[in-house]
Every structure is written in structure tokens, then in C-alpha cells.
Scaffold this active site. Structure first.
Site, PDB file in Angstrom:
ATOM      1  N   ASP A 104       0.788  -1.230   0.000  1.00 16.07           N
ATOM      2  CA  ASP A 104       0.000   0.000   0.000  1.00 16.07           C
ATOM      3  C   ASP A 104       0.823   1.285   0.000  1.00 16.07           C
ATOM      4  O   ASP A 104       0.339   2.342   0.422  1.00 16.07           O
ATOM      5  CB  ASP A 104      -0.913  -0.009   1.231  1.00 16.07           C
ATOM      6  N   GLU A 112       0.102  -9.132  -1.139  1.00 20.01           N
ATOM      7  CA  GLU A 112      -0.518  -8.631   0.097  1.00 20.01           C
ATOM      8  C   GLU A 112      -1.782  -7.817  -0.244  1.00 20.01           C
ATOM      9  O   GLU A 112      -1.925  -6.643   0.084  1.00 20.01           O
ATOM     10  CB  GLU A 112       0.455  -7.797   0.946  1.00 20.01           C
ATOM     11  N   GLU A 119      -2.193   4.956   3.073  1.00 18.92           N
ATOM     12  CA  GLU A 119      -2.100   3.555   2.628  1.00 18.92           C
ATOM     13  C   GLU A 119      -3.460   2.931   2.310  1.00 18.92           C
ATOM     14  O   GLU A 119      -3.569   2.114   1.397  1.00 18.92           O
ATOM     15  CB  GLU A 119      -1.369   2.726   3.693  1.00 18.92           C
ATOM     16  N   HIS A 160       5.950   5.094  13.273  1.00 14.49           N
ATOM     17  CA  HIS A 160       6.237   5.968  12.129  1.00 14.49           C
ATOM     18  C   HIS A 160       5.019   6.455  11.342  1.00 14.49           C
ATOM     19  O   HIS A 160       5.170   7.308  10.477  1.00 14.49           O
ATOM     20  CB  HIS A 160       7.171   5.249  11.155  1.00 14.49           C
ATOM     21  N   ARG A 192       2.043   8.224   9.493  1.00 14.54           N
ATOM     22  CA  ARG A 192       1.765   9.658   9.315  1.00 14.54           C
ATOM     23  C   ARG A 192       0.638  10.153  10.233  1.00 14.54           C
ATOM     24  O   ARG A 192       0.704  11.258  10.765  1.00 14.54           O
ATOM     25  CB  ARG A 192       1.358   9.943   7.865  1.00 14.54           C
ATOM     26  N   HIS A 239      12.661   5.641  13.174  1.00 15.19           N
ATOM     27  CA  HIS A 239      12.489   5.898  11.725  1.00 15.19           C
ATOM     28  C   HIS A 239      13.186   7.212  11.386  1.00 15.19           C
ATOM     29  O   HIS A 239      13.015   8.195  12.113  1.00 15.19           O
ATOM     30  CB  HIS A 239      10.989   5.969  11.429  1.00 15.19           C
TER      31      HIS A 239
HETATM   32  C1  UD1 Z   1       6.547   4.798   3.854  1.00  4.90           C
HETATM   33  C2  UD1 Z   1       5.168   4.298   3.422  1.00  4.90           C
HETATM   34  C3  UD1 Z   1       4.487   3.577   4.583  1.00  4.90           C
HETATM   35  C4  UD1 Z   1       5.377   2.530   5.188  1.00  4.90           C
HETATM   36  C5  UD1 Z   1       6.717   3.140   5.551  1.00  4.90           C
HETATM   37  C6  UD1 Z   1       7.620   2.058   6.049  1.00  4.90           C
HETATM   38  C7  UD1 Z   1       3.982   5.713   1.822  1.00  4.90           C
HETATM   39  C8  UD1 Z   1       3.046   6.829   1.620  1.00  4.90           C
HETATM   40  N1  UD1 Z   1       4.319   5.433   3.086  1.00  4.90           N
HETATM   41  O1  UD1 Z   1       6.349   5.811   4.822  1.00  4.90           O
HETATM   42  O2  UD1 Z   1       3.310   2.958   4.100  1.00  4.90           O
HETATM   43  O3  UD1 Z   1       4.748   2.037   6.353  1.00  4.90           O
HETATM   44  O4  UD1 Z   1       7.297   3.727   4.386  1.00  4.90           O
HETATM   45  O5  UD1 Z   1       8.703   2.538   6.761  1.00  4.90           O
HETATM   46  O6  UD1 Z   1       4.405   5.096   0.866  1.00  4.90           O
HETATM   47  N2  UD1 Z   1      13.934   8.554   5.257  1.00  4.90           N
HETATM   48  C9  UD1 Z   1      15.314   8.520   5.275  1.00  4.90           C
HETATM   49  N3  UD1 Z   1      15.938   7.359   4.923  1.00  4.90           N
HETATM   50  C10 UD1 Z   1      15.275   6.236   4.561  1.00  4.90           C
HETATM   51  C11 UD1 Z   1      13.863   6.285   4.568  1.00  4.90           C
HETATM   52  C12 UD1 Z   1      13.209   7.450   4.902  1.00  4.90           C
HETATM   53  O7  UD1 Z   1      15.968   9.501   5.597  1.00  4.90           O
HETATM   54  O8  UD1 Z   1      15.900   5.218   4.239  1.00  4.90           O
HETATM   55  C13 UD1 Z   1      13.250   9.828   5.624  1.00  4.90           C
HETATM   56  C14 UD1 Z   1      13.327  10.841   4.477  1.00  4.90           C
HETATM   57  O9  UD1 Z   1      13.378  12.109   5.047  1.00  4.90           O
HETATM   58  C15 UD1 Z   1      11.977  10.613   3.773  1.00  4.90           C
HETATM   59  C16 UD1 Z   1      11.092  10.386   4.971  1.00  4.90           C
HETATM   60  O10 UD1 Z   1      11.856   9.578   5.852  1.00  4.90           O
HETATM   61  O11 UD1 Z   1      11.596  11.723   3.006  1.00  4.90           O
HETATM   62  C17 UD1 Z   1       9.746   9.744   4.704  1.00  4.90           C
HETATM   63  O12 UD1 Z   1       9.814   8.668   3.836  1.00  4.90           O
HETATM   64  P1  UD1 Z   1       8.498   8.234   2.988  1.00  4.90           P
HETATM   65  O13 UD1 Z   1       8.835   7.048   2.185  1.00  4.90           O
HETATM   66  O14 UD1 Z   1       7.905   9.398   2.316  1.00  4.90           O
HETATM   67  O15 UD1 Z   1       7.439   7.853   4.069  1.00  4.90           O
HETATM   68  P2  UD1 Z   1       7.433   6.856   5.262  1.00  4.90           P
HETATM   69  O16 UD1 Z   1       6.843   7.608   6.395  1.00  4.90           O
HETATM   70  O17 UD1 Z   1       8.745   6.200   5.427  1.00  4.90           O
HETATM   71  N1  UDP Z   2      12.272  -3.353  10.700  1.00  2.00           N
HETATM   72  C1  UDP Z   2      13.632  -3.301  10.433  1.00  2.00           C
HETATM   73  N2  UDP Z   2      14.401  -2.436  11.139  1.00  2.00           N
HETATM   74  C2  UDP Z   2      13.896  -1.613  12.085  1.00  2.00           C
HETATM   75  C3  UDP Z   2      12.508  -1.655  12.330  1.00  2.00           C
HETATM   76  C4  UDP Z   2      11.727  -2.519  11.614  1.00  2.00           C
HETATM   77  O1  UDP Z   2      14.133  -4.048   9.588  1.00  2.00           O
HETATM   78  O2  UDP Z   2      14.658  -0.866  12.697  1.00  2.00           O
HETATM   79  C5  UDP Z   2      11.452  -4.276   9.918  1.00  2.00           C
HETATM   80  C6  UDP Z   2      10.365  -5.001  10.652  1.00  2.00           C
HETATM   81  O3  UDP Z   2      10.851  -6.171  11.270  1.00  2.00           O
HETATM   82  C7  UDP Z   2       9.392  -5.294   9.542  1.00  2.00           C
HETATM   83  C8  UDP Z   2       9.482  -4.065   8.665  1.00  2.00           C
HETATM   84  O4  UDP Z   2      10.740  -3.481   8.971  1.00  2.00           O
HETATM   85  O5  UDP Z   2       9.810  -6.411   8.768  1.00  2.00           O
HETATM   86  C9  UDP Z   2       8.347  -3.127   8.941  1.00  2.00           C
HETATM   87  O6  UDP Z   2       8.622  -1.916   8.325  1.00  2.00           O
HETATM   88  P1  UDP Z   2       7.910  -0.575   8.772  1.00  2.00           P
HETATM   89  O7  UDP Z   2       7.442  -0.695  10.166  1.00  2.00           O
HETATM   90  O8  UDP Z   2       8.863   0.511   8.436  1.00  2.00           O
HETATM   91  O9  UDP Z   2       6.710  -0.461   7.749  1.00  2.00           O
HETATM   92  P2  UDP Z   2       5.217  -1.032   7.727  1.00  2.00           P
HETATM   93  O10 UDP Z   2       5.283  -2.497   7.875  1.00  2.00           O
HETATM   94  O11 UDP Z   2       4.469  -0.332   8.800  1.00  2.00           O
HETATM   95  O12 UDP Z   2       4.715  -0.617   6.397  1.00  2.00           O
END
Ligand code: UD1
Ligand code: UDP
Length: 369
Positions: free
Chosen positions: A98, A120, A134, A207, A209, A240
Site C-alpha cells: 500500500d 498482500e 495507505e 512511524h 503519518r 524511523h
Molecule cells: C513509507 C510508506 C508507509 C510505510 C513506511 C515504512 C507511503 C506513503 N508510506 O512511509 O506505508 O509504512 O514507508 O517505513 O508510501 N527517510 C530517510 N531514509 C530512509 C527512509 C526514509 O531519511 O531510508 C526519511 C526521508 O526524510 C523521507 C522520509 O523519511 O523523506 C519519509 O519517507 P516516505 O517514504 O515518504 O514515508 P514513510 O513515512 O517512510
Molecule cells: N524493521 C527493520 N528495522 C527496524 C525496524 C523494523 O528491519 O529498525 C522491519 C520489521 O521487522 C518489519 C518491517 O521493517 O519487517 C516493517 O517496516 P515498517 O514498520 O517501516 O513499515 P510497515 O510495515 O508499517 O509498512
């Protein structure tokens, strides 16, 4: 027979963790050729997973930019993925879950008239702001997908209720396949040396939103209170990297005794700390599926979940984000042995670790027809 080229699209950490075992099975299946495209919606968190599973993407759109809006990310993903679909000459596009990457992957495939497989599929809350964005992403993907890989019977029934029956396969969740790669009795990590092994460990992540701001502050205050009151626990919190979250986590939980704020753990560390912890506190989706398989209770920092199977099994408890409730439920799980056992001994409803094989077989059958 000519190989069928399957474009596997992902961009965030959880998608990578759940698509990696499928890529491995596709790679060893005669007649199928996986082509991997990462949007790199996440960067470091994605690369950690690629490294663990030794996956070298064929395409990397490198889209992560700090502070970009959902619309900016969506626009660049859609345009980038359109180009990849064209140049990869794929006959099927697989997306997961999602995320923005998944929604744009499905949309780009539809615009190019290429069939879409949704891994999924069928998870729903029917609340368009929880989880945001999502819930709408996965509903949109469900409309254009030709193959729906539902992890459970309940998720398949959810699709049936939307009149989607053709192309639906109940496969289990590939996250359970992933655990087979990562869980390791001999796991070692520098943090293990800093933790008191006589104490109960609590693994925490947050994490979403819709939890930014006040809900997160309330949870962090509750966690700080529990850590202040209890000398018999250690809290492990990989934060995060979104700056919004880092700021709040350090403000409320930084420098506190028995609270270990860390960088994101790689997936091997995350799974093995989960396997060793007492319980989990999280708003993550994937963790709600992994913890039951590892026998760990999960206090879900949300009012509702799209994973009702885990609630019915007894492993998940949705506790919202109000400070008093979070504090109460944490203390209950620490002190009430019966409540703890009830949650810890529930059975895992998310599959037997062979979801990737089932998905692969369904893809072969789809092209056979
Ligand atoms: C995204 C997904 C969410 C998922 C989450 C998993 C969308 C809308 N959201 O949210 O469904 O649960 O990933 O973690 O697709 N950032 C870093 N390094 C990284 C990753 C992120 O610095 O490796 C920071 C950056 O500033 C980035 C921000 O986190 O802009 C947000 O990342 P983004 O992918 O937009 O949203 P998530 O909240 O991570
Ligand atoms: N996870 C990871 N490192 C971390 C925290 C979580 O590898 O520091 C793993 C966790 O075990 C799971 C996945 O990341 O497999 C979940 O990702 P996240 O919570 O970012 O996203 P969501 O599942 O909510 O979309």
C-alpha cells in the site's frame, strides 16, 4: 518456451523485506525472469534489505528526497516507472501492499496495459485516513490488479465483498518466508552487549503519518514514564529516520535510562531482537505479522488494524495512542502473567513460510491459461 519477464517493483523497507523472498523464488523458477526495479522511496532502509538478501536491482530510480510531499514523490515515481516498464519489456508488474511506490507501479502498469499482480492484497480498514494514505493506495491498486495475492482467507473474503473473485489466490504472507532467512540462534549485534539480559526487553517502533505530532508525543510520554518506574526492563527503539520523528523521539526519550534509541536496525537485527524481546509496542504493519510467528504479544499503537486475524488470534491488541492507556497496557503485560501468556501463545495466522512459492505457481498458471 520464451521466458516471461516479471517486473518486481518496490521502494520502501517493508516492501523489500516482503518482496525479497519472492524475487529469490522467481529467480530459480524456469520460464520466469524477474526484473527488479526499486524506486528508492527509502534509501538507507531499503539498501539494508537489499544487502541482506543480496539483491542487485536492474533499475534504481533513486527517488528519496528529504521533505518531499506525497504528490511530488507520486509524480516522479509514476513517470520513472512508466519508462522502466517500457524498457524492461515486462509482461507482468508485481507491486506490494500500500505504499506510494506500489500505487504508482500499479497505475503505470495499467497505463501501459500490462497486467498487475498485487502481493498482500485485500487488507482494509475502510477508513481513508487510517492508515493514511495507505488505505486508499491499496484500494486503488485492488481496482487495477489482475492477480490478487491475499495473505489470508479473511483478506480474500474482503476482496470478494468488493466483487473481486477472479484472480484471487490465498497464499500466506511472504513476511513469514522472510523470517526463515533472518532468524538465527547465533545472531550477534553490538547492542546485545549494552543490554541487561536479566531484564525484559521491549521492542518499539512508530512511524505512521496519522500518528505524527500529538499521538506520538502521548506515546513517548507513556514510554518515558514506564521506563522511569520500572528497573526490570530495557526499551529498544530503532527510530524511523524521518526528521519529524527523530526530533520528537530524541526530545522525549533521548538520554533516558533503560531506553536505547538507535538508527534503523537491519532486518536481521530487527527480527532477532524481536525474537528475544518480551513484547512489542508498534504502529508498524509488518511487525504485526511477524510477532505472532515469533510468539510475541504486540500492543498496536492504532485505533484499528487491517490485520484483524492477529487480533482474533489474540496476539495483537489495538490500544490507540492515549498516554494513560499505553502506560496501563504496558504495565499489564509486564505484571499480568495470564494476560501475557494469552497473547504470547496465540497461533500465527499469516502463513507457513511458502507464500512466495504459491505466488509463483499462480503466476505460471496465469500465463499458462
Ligand atoms: C513509507 C510508506 C508507509 C510505510 C513506511 C515504512 C507511503 C506513503 N508510506 O512511509 O506505508 O509504512 O514507508 O517505513 O508510501 N527517510 C530517510 N531514509 C530512509 C527512509 C526514509 O531519511 O531510508 C526519511 C526521508 O526524510 C523521507 C522520509 O523519511 O523523506 C519519509 O519517507 P516516505 O517514504 O515518504 O514515508 P514513510 O513515512 O517512510
Ligand atoms: N524493521 C527493520 N528495522 C527496524 C525496524 C523494523 O528491519 O529498525 C522491519 C520489521 O521487522 C518489519 C518491517 O521493517 O519487517 C516493517 O517496516 P515498517 O514498520 O517501516 O513499515 P510497515 O510495515 O508499517 O509498512
Amino acid at each position: 518456451m520464451k521466458e516471461i519477464r516479471v517486473l518486481v517493483v518496490f521502494g520502501t523497507r517493508p516492501e523489500a523485506i516482503k518482496m525479497a523472498p519472492l524475487v529469490k523464488v522467481l529467480e530459480r523458477t524456469p520460464g520466469l525472469k524477474p526484473v527488479v526495479c526499486v524506486t528508492a522511496q527509502h534509501r538507507e532502509m531499503l539498501d539494508q534489505v537489499l544487502q541482506v538478501f543480496e539483491i542487485k536491482p536492474d533499475y534504481d530510480l533513486d527517488l528519496m528526497k528529504p521533505g518531499q510531499s506525497l504528490a511530488q514523490l507520486s509524480a516522479s515515481a509514476l513517470i520513472g516507472l512508466e519508462g522502466v516498464i517500457r524498457s524492461s519489456a515486462c509482461q507482468l508488474v508485481l507491486v506490494h501492499g500500500d505504499t506510494t511506490t506500489a500505487f504508482m507501479g500499479a497505475l503505470a502498469a495499467y497505463y501501459s496495459r500490462i497486467p498487475v499482480g498485487h502481493v498482500e492484497a485485500g487488507l482494509r480498514t475502510y477508513d481513508k485516513y487510517a492508515p493514511y494514505p495507505e488505505e486508499m493506495n491499496r484500494e486503488f491498486i485492488g481496482r487495477v490488479a489482475d492477480l490478487h495475492f491475499a495473505p489470508t482467507v479473511q483478506s480474500a473474503l474482503q476482496l470478494a465483498a468488493e466483487n473481486r473473485i477472479a484472480g484471487v489466490h490465498v497464499t500466506g504472507n511472504t513476511v513469514i518466508d522472510s523470517l526463515k532467512w533472518t532468524i538465527n540462534e547465533k545472531f550477534s549485534h553490538p547492542l546485545l552487549g549494552k543490554l541487561d539480559h536479566r531484564r525484559k526487553w521491549i521492542l518499539m517502533t512508530m512511524h505512521r503519518r496519522e500518528n505524527w505530532g500529538k499521538p506520538m508525543e502521548e506515546v513517548f510520554k507513556a514510554v518515558a514514564k514506564v521506563a522511569g518506574e520500572r528497573k526490570d526492563i530495557e526499551i529498544i527503539y530503532p527510530v524511523h529516520p524521518n526528521p519529524e520523528i527523530v526530533k520528537l523521539a530524541h526530545k522525549y526519550l533521548g538520554g533516558k535510562e533503560r531506553i536505547h534509541l538507535t538508527e534503523p536496525l537491519d532486518v536481521v537485527a530487527a527480527h532477532n531482537f524481536m525474537a528475544r524481546c518480551h513484547f512489542v509496542l508498534t504502529d508498524s504493519g509488518g511487525i504485526q505479522e511477524e510477532a505472532p510467528s515469533l510468539g510475541k504479544p504486540v500492543l498496536v499503537l492504532r485505533d484499528k488494524t487491517e490485520r484483524p486475524e492477529g487480533v482474533e488470534a489474540g496476539t495483537l491488541l489495538c490500544i490507540g495512542t492515549k498516554m494513560e492507556r499505553v502506560h496501563y497496557e504496558m504495565i499489564t503485560l509486564l505484571d499480568d502473567e495470564v494476560a501475557y501468556r494469552y497473547m504470547a501463545e496465540a497461533s500465527n495466522p499469516f502463513g507457513d513460510g511458502h507464500a512466495s512459492e504459491q505466488i509463483t505457481q499462480a503466476i505460471l498458471d496465469f500465463f499458462d491459461r
